[in-house]
Design an enzyme around this catalytic site. Structure first.
Site, short mmCIF file in Angstrom:
data_model
loop_
_atom_site.label_atom_id
_atom_site.label_comp_id
_atom_site.label_asym_id
_atom_site.label_seq_id
_atom_site.Cartn_x
_atom_site.Cartn_y
_atom_site.Cartn_z
N ARG B 70 9.07 6.15 -0.46
CA ARG B 70 10.39 5.50 -0.59
C ARG B 70 11.11 5.18 0.71
O ARG B 70 12.21 4.66 0.66
CB ARG B 70 11.33 6.34 -1.47
CG ARG B 70 10.80 6.69 -2.85
CD ARG B 70 10.48 5.48 -3.67
NE ARG B 70 10.14 5.83 -5.05
CZ ARG B 70 9.50 5.00 -5.87
NH1 ARG B 70 9.13 3.80 -5.47
NH2 ARG B 70 9.23 5.37 -7.11
N ASN B 100 5.78 -0.62 -1.22
CA ASN B 100 6.97 -1.19 -1.89
C ASN B 100 8.25 -0.48 -1.45
O ASN B 100 8.96 0.13 -2.23
CB ASN B 100 6.81 -1.18 -3.42
CG ASN B 100 6.53 0.20 -3.98
OD1 ASN B 100 6.08 1.09 -3.29
ND2 ASN B 100 6.82 0.37 -5.26
N ASP B 158 1.26 -2.89 -4.79
CA ASP B 158 1.54 -1.96 -5.90
C ASP B 158 3.00 -1.94 -6.30
O ASP B 158 3.90 -1.96 -5.47
CB ASP B 158 1.10 -0.55 -5.54
CG ASP B 158 1.25 0.40 -6.71
OD1 ASP B 158 0.62 0.15 -7.75
OD2 ASP B 158 2.03 1.36 -6.62
N HIS B 185 -2.51 -3.42 -8.54
CA HIS B 185 -1.71 -2.92 -9.67
C HIS B 185 -1.97 -3.92 -10.79
O HIS B 185 -1.36 -4.97 -10.86
CB HIS B 185 -0.24 -2.89 -9.27
CG HIS B 185 0.69 -2.54 -10.39
ND1 HIS B 185 1.43 -1.39 -10.40
CD2 HIS B 185 1.00 -3.20 -11.53
CE1 HIS B 185 2.17 -1.35 -11.50
NE2 HIS B 185 1.93 -2.45 -12.21
N HIS B 238 -4.26 3.39 -10.49
CA HIS B 238 -3.84 4.06 -11.73
C HIS B 238 -4.37 3.41 -13.01
O HIS B 238 -3.63 2.89 -13.82
CB HIS B 238 -2.32 4.18 -11.82
CG HIS B 238 -1.55 2.97 -11.37
ND1 HIS B 238 -1.81 1.70 -11.82
CD2 HIS B 238 -0.52 2.85 -10.50
CE1 HIS B 238 -0.97 0.86 -11.26
NE2 HIS B 238 -0.18 1.51 -10.44
N ASP B 311 -0.01 8.63 -7.97
CA ASP B 311 1.05 7.62 -8.13
C ASP B 311 2.43 8.31 -8.07
O ASP B 311 3.35 7.97 -8.80
CB ASP B 311 0.89 6.84 -9.43
CG ASP B 311 1.83 5.63 -9.50
OD1 ASP B 311 2.45 5.29 -8.47
OD2 ASP B 311 1.94 5.03 -10.59
N HIS B 315 12.17 9.50 -8.08
CA HIS B 315 13.40 8.75 -8.41
C HIS B 315 14.58 9.69 -8.42
O HIS B 315 14.44 10.87 -8.77
CB HIS B 315 13.29 8.09 -9.78
CG HIS B 315 12.42 6.86 -9.78
ND1 HIS B 315 12.76 5.72 -9.10
CD2 HIS B 315 11.24 6.61 -10.37
CE1 HIS B 315 11.81 4.81 -9.27
NE2 HIS B 315 10.87 5.33 -10.04
#
Lengths: 321, 431
Positions: B70, B100, B158, B185, B238, B311, B315
């Site tokens: 993140r 990402n 991804d 992905h 994944h 993965d 959050h």
């Protein structure tokens, strides 16, 4: 009349899923006995005096909100309406925070209508107030199912029946996006009815047979063949991103309820619709307005009684510590 | 910390399992200056720190080829330092971090920033994965060569799929110049549009818009054809759908450079877990049916799935404490990776050696990185664990910032006792 032992110990009404025949019967008996209040000259009883009911509506619904509001008021509850357009939700507040703030004012029941499936379940898990699901996304709309069942129950004599066991009910149209279809299918199966979903393949829930124990028909004539109850669904244009069917005229041609198509059903069959209707889209006006077949306004009247019964049961069934 | 500075460490009397060398025996492991010096019967040299591994298993530090840390951009969800703590606690000594972020890791400057943050934290070897396309938008190729020079070990968009077949073809072609792995992905955005869980009986009953398995399968099928066309190295992130596992198996049989990874939540849970609308069961791809779960287990057993990756997707609470469809996708997994993978051994899906291979040397080889072995001369990244110790997953006791596990309250077996990064103890159980 559906009969059973009087049973109601639930804190919330979140859906028809999991409700027993006895619980449904209890709610319907309560509604049937309350109905008389609505026919009096003075339509108000003190049953819920001092109780507070909040209608928290994240989706517009004049009819359901009015029905709940009137239900509370006829039993002397204090009823507050909170709708999304005029609330802090528009300022970015989360559902949880809005509800927590309302709960801090200590209401007895919060009636929630929300565009997201599971929103009521989410609130019930995180907060303490009794919650009535007034429709969540495409998941459930239990008070609609209860009023529909009360309406069918009222009409059992003209259908020449004593109960729901083995009765054929066709739920027609957009069952994919319909919480009415889900709640009705679940409840009708609990009562022993046979349920069909009729509609185009693009508007059918995935593996509906397995998920709901229904029979699926894509041909309206076959789907209506011999049924005693025709339950039309509203085509929910606001819930569709498009592309589920080519045009309104094609939709009506194949899945609209016209008089000639209704002739496929049993001769005594009744026609239901949860409203608001799209005339000429899912139902022809002459069918909708036919007093011999349509019971649509009976549904509305029963809706009020059912909601009074729910509020009563949730308030009476719950002691605040 | 004093013990962290010991230049010589002896891990004594453990069951040493090193899949890279097919080694499985009771042995001692001597570490000098961060490097493995000897494996066998070793008498403790004077002044050496001894870790008693009697009754414990000693394995290469785990290699997780798919995490989201993140940073930069979403530090309120997790930081590289926080993610590193979770990795160390899970026995993971090497991670490949997805691009990402904000800005996306599509530029050597972002790659450098991530590496610098990871070095400062000093708890895990972080290997950035660069973006396939600029801004993860799926339109123009990112600077793969320059990113690789800066430290990227593979390329992926991804979180998003490379939807345009032409762009994907060029990515696979171009990457051949750098021998780079392209990680997809796999999700047809038209088929999954608006969906928030697996499409099936449960989505119908819950009234949640579904994502069909075909959403993954059609992209994997397409990409395998492109891998054949281009000769690129293709890896499915994944993997979740039975049909995709079968397609990868067929491609490998044909000799194509095609591989895939499975996440523990996909081989442990099914979409039935969503009943109750708990957003901690929301991830992308979603939890699938029992048929899909079994296909993943079989894929692992047959060796068609060669890597297990978490993965790991942290959050903040706010993005999960909302209505299900509005919740963010993803779950954390670093600290449950080892115990859930050991379930494969207990259930007889794989042997311990094969399971650890999926967690160490196989992903290291796919990424072309050092690590995942206990060979003499290798960097001393080591995990020491009790394979049988039971513990209950308590979100409050997870390391790092995020708490969004889908295994809260679940009793698991297998507990990391020590994690060593280049001979330094970076995690010690109970501390």
């Amino acid at each position: 009349m559906i009969s059973g032992h009087s049973t109601w110990n639930r804190k919330h009404l979140l859906g028809m899923e999991g409700l027993s025949r006895d619980e449904i019967s209890t709610l319907l008996e309560t509604a049937a006995s309350i109905r008389e209040i609505n026919r009096r000259e003075i339509k108000k009883v003190p049953t819920l005096r001092g109780r507070t009911v909040i209608n928290l509506f994240y989706e517009n619904s004049t009819r359901t909100r009015t029905s709940f509001e009137l239900a509370g008021k006829r039993m002397s509850a204090d009823v507050i309406n909170v709708s999304v357009a005029t609330s802090s939700v528009a300022k970015g507040e989360t559902l949880y925070d809005t509800m927590a703030n309302l709960e801090a004012m200590n209401p007895d029941v919060v009636v929630v209508r929300h565009p997201q499936s599971g929103a009521n379940e989410f609130l019930a898990q995180h907060l303490d107030t009794a919650i009535v699901n007034a429709g969540d996304g495409r998941h459930e709309h239990p008070t609609q199912a209860l009023l529909d069942i009360l309406t069918i129950d009222d009409n059992l004599p003209r259908l020449g029946r004593d109960n729901f066991e083995g009765m054929e009910v066709a739920i027609c149209g957009d069952s994919l996006h319909s919480r009415v279809a889900r709640s009705n299918a679940i409840a009708l199966k609990t009562l022993g009815a046979k349920v069909r979903f009729v509609g185009p393949p693009t508007l059918m829930p995935t593996r509906a047979e397995e998920a709901f124990g229904v029979k699926v028909y894509h041909d309206m004539d076959e789907g209506l063949d011999g049924v005693q109850v025709v339950m039309m669904l509203r085509l929910q244009r606001e819930r569709m991103s498009g592309g589920f069917f080519p045009s309104i005229r094609e939709y009506f041609e194949f899945w609209g309820l016209s008089r000639s198509r209704l002739a496929k059903a049993a001769p005594e069959a009744i026609v239901m619709h949860p409203g608001p209707m799209n005339r000429g889209v899912e139902i022809a006006s002459d069918v909708a307005d036919d007093p011999d077949r349509a019971v649509i306004l009976e549904q509305v009247a029963n809706g009020l009684a059912v909601r009074m019964a729910i509020l009563y049961r949730l308030c009476a069934g719950r002691r605040k510590d | 910390m004093e013990e962290n500075e010991a230049p010589v460490t002896l891990i004594k009397g453990g069951r040493v399992v090193d899949p890279a060398a097919s080694f499985d025996a009771t042995a001692d492991l001597l570490i000098v200056d961060g490097v493995i010096r000897e494996v066998g019967r070793v008498d403790p040299p004077a002044g050496c720190r001894v870790i008693d591994a009697d009754g414990l298993t000693v394995a290469p530090g785990l290699v997780d080829m798919h995490v989201h840390f993140r940073e930069p951009g979403f530090e309120y969800k997790e930081t590289i330092a926080g993610g590193s703590q979770a990795a160390a606690a899970g026995g993971v000594t090497s991670v490949a971090a997805m691009p990402n972020t904000a800005p996306a890791n599509d530029d050597p400057s972002v790659t450098g920033y991530m590496l610098q943050k990871a070095r400062a934290a000093g708890l895990v070897n972080l290997y950035p994965i660069g973006a396939i396309t600029k801004g993860l938008k799926g339109k123009e190729l990112a600077e793969m060569g320059l990113q690789q020079q800066a430290g990227c070990v593979a390329f992926s968009d991804d979180g998003y799929v490379v939807m345009d077949s032409g762009v994907m073809r060029r990515a696979m072609e171009y990457s051949r110049a750098f021998g780079a792995l392209i990680i997809q992905h796999a999700e047809d955005s038209g088929l999954s549009c608006g969906g928030c869980m697996n499409e099936g009986v449960h989505s119908s009953r819950l009234g949640l818009p579904g994502i069909p398995v075909e959403s993954e399968e059609v992209i994997v099928d397409r990409d395998i054809r492109l891998a054949e066309l281009t000769g690129g190295r293709y890896h499915v992130a994944h993997i979740s759908a039975a049909g995709a596992v079968a397609a990868v198996a067929a491609a490998r049989k044909k000799g194509l450079q095609v591989s895939c990874e499975a996440a523990p939540h996909h081989f442990t849970l099914t979409d039935e877990a969503v009943v109750g609308y708990d957003a901690n069961y929301k991830m992308s791809p979603p939890l699938r049916s029992g048929i899909d779960r079994n296909a993943i287990l079989e894929g692992l057993a047959r060796g068609d799935i060669t890597a297990i990756a978490t993965d790991h997707a942290p959050h903040e609470r706010d993005s999960k404490q909302v209505e299900f469809c509005r919740a963010a996708n993803g779950v954390v997994g670093l600290e449950t990776l080892l115990p859930l993978s050991l379930d494969l051994v207990r259930e007889g899906v794989l042997g311990l050696m094969e399971t650890l291979a999926c967690l160490t040397c196989n992903p290291a080889q796919l990424l072309g990185i050092d690590g995942g072995t206990l060979g003499v001369g290798a960097r001393a990244d080591v995990v020491v664990f009790d394979p049988d110790e039971a513990w209950v997953v308590d979100p409050r006791r997870l390391h790092g910032t995020a708490r969004n596990t889908c295994f809260a309250g679940i009793k698991v077996r297998g507990r990391v006792k020590k994690s060593l990064l280049a001979g330094r103890i970076v995690h010690s159980d109970g501390r």
